[in-house]
Design an enzyme around this catalytic site. Structure first.
Site, mmCIF file in Angstrom:
data_model
loop_
_atom_site.group_PDB
_atom_site.id
_atom_site.type_symbol
_atom_site.label_atom_id
_atom_site.label_comp_id
_atom_site.label_asym_id
_atom_site.label_seq_id
_atom_site.Cartn_x
_atom_site.Cartn_y
_atom_site.Cartn_z
ATOM 1 N N ASP A 1 0.836 -1.205 0.000
ATOM 2 C CA ASP A 1 0.000 0.000 0.000
ATOM 3 C C ASP A 1 0.869 1.253 0.000
ATOM 4 O OD1 ASP A 1 -3.121 -0.735 0.948
ATOM 5 O OD2 ASP A 1 -1.649 -2.209 1.587
ATOM 6 N N THR B 1 -7.383 -4.155 0.449
ATOM 7 C CA THR B 1 -6.155 -4.713 1.028
ATOM 8 C C THR B 1 -6.401 -6.083 1.646
ATOM 9 O OG1 THR B 1 -5.270 -2.498 1.445
ATOM 10 C CG2 THR B 1 -4.291 -4.305 2.683
#
Length: 364
Positions: free
Chosen positions: A48, A141
């Site tokens: 990320d 995620t």
């Protein structure tokens, strides 16, 4: 697209998303993805952080006056030098093979610069008064960690409106007309969807080389020769933010018989709407105070609209991306094709209002 007024912005955004997507995909083979929990208990990984650094660095290099809104901040990395170093190694060692493309994306030159760049997005306040890029370095995620569908997205906002949208789907097959969590492209780098407002939606395969040719795309479930097509809903069964019971009532009232397409990533649901896996999405929040984060929808929403779709909030209003980090002016969502959008919206409004009235009656 060559005659688009945003041709340069589109090229840079596509290259940035491609590079960031490749970086995230290299992490899928790693058992330890450097996952930590944020304050809201949602996970964040080193991929990320690396993806956000790459996206902002590329766009800032080409458009230095623009602003940014990104989901992540670098505070966790500043408090954990070992984790920061892992992110830096990922950013600095993964490159595109095409020299010209690599020069355009212009990755950070040092770890400290990388941290500062990440914070440009994490500290971004929204697209109120200037050109702003809204991004989600990894949308989904939790599903990324499991090797399922996720996305890397970026959108250019002007005057509260999306002008350019680019979304990479590293686990989605290029020729797929359906999107499922476990149907994963394991041999390639997935696909990219892109759009410039008023110029249609396009898809291309992603690679480590220069950008591949783009093909115009529209949803094959949008229309049929026999009238209204079967309605196929995109859903998030496990989402804590939407009222799945009310969604079920909407589907029953519409006479829907096809199974839903259950996807965790919001951007993956937009992909399903675009490539033909679905043709309807409704989002009725559990709480009337809930507002979606802008990065969960920016990019994918524009691509769906440019593929022929129609999206409004539950009040029938367009979305305003100029109100901060959330879509503060908009409650809920109805995405469908124009032929049946109004019918779905009417039902969603009616069912939502009846639910509100029922809640009032229960308090007396």
């Amino acid at each position: 697209m060559a005659h688009s007024p945003f041709a340069r912005e589109l090229q840079v955004a596509c290259l940035a998303v491609q590079r960031a997507s490749i970086v995230t995909k290299t992490m899928l083979a790693e058992a330890d993805k450097g996952s930590t929990d944020k304050a809201d208990a949602s996970p964040v990984t080193i991929a990320d952080f690396a993806s956000q650094a790459i996206l902002i660095s590329a766009i800032r290099h080409n458009f230095p006056s623009d602003k940014f809104v990104g989901e992540e901040s670098a505070s966790a990395l500043r408090n954990d030098p070992a984790l920061a170093d892992r992110v830096w190694q990922l950013v600095s060692t993964t490159q595109l093979h095409d020299t010209e493309s690599e020069e355009i994306v212009a990755a950070p030159s040092s770890l400290e610069e990388m941290l500062s760049i990440i914070d440009l997005g994490g500290n971004g306040e929204g697209a109120r008064h200037t050109r702003t890029w809204i991004m989600d370095p990894i949308d989904g995620t939790a599903s990324f960690i499991q090797g399922r569908q996720y996305a890397v997205s970026v959108a250019l906002i002007e005057n509260g409106e999306q002008k350019v949208g680019v979304v990479g789907y590293p686990n989605l097959h290029f020729h797929s007309t359906e999107v499922h969590e476990d149907t994963v492209d394991r041999n390639g780098y997935g696909i990219m969807l892109s759009a410039v407002r008023g110029h249609g939606a396009y898809k291309r395969p992603m690679s480590k080389e220069r950008l591949q040719p783009a093909v115009k795309v529209y949803n094959v479930l949008a229309r049929t020769d026999t009238g209204q097509p079967d309605l196929v809903f995109a859903e998030s069964i496990e989402s804590p933010y939407i009222d799945q019971r009310l969604h079920q009532v909407v589907r029953e009232r519409l006479g829907v018989t096809k199974p839903i397409t259950d996807l965790w990533s919001m951007q993956a649901k937009y992909a399903a709407l675009v490539v033909g896996g679905c043709n309807v999405m409704v989002r009725i929040p559990r709480s009337p105070e809930y507002r979606a984060y802008a990065w969960d929808h920016a990019g994918g929403m524009l691509v769906f609209e440019e593929s022929g779709g129609m999206i409004t909030d539950l009040d029938g209003q367009p979305f305003n991306y100029g109100r901060g980090r959330t879509l503060a002016d908009n409650v809920g969502l109805v995405a469908a094709f124009p032929e049946f959008h109004s019918r779905v919206l009417e039902l969603a409004q009616e069912i939502r209002e009846r639910h509100k009235e029922g809640m009032k009656d229960n308090t007396h």
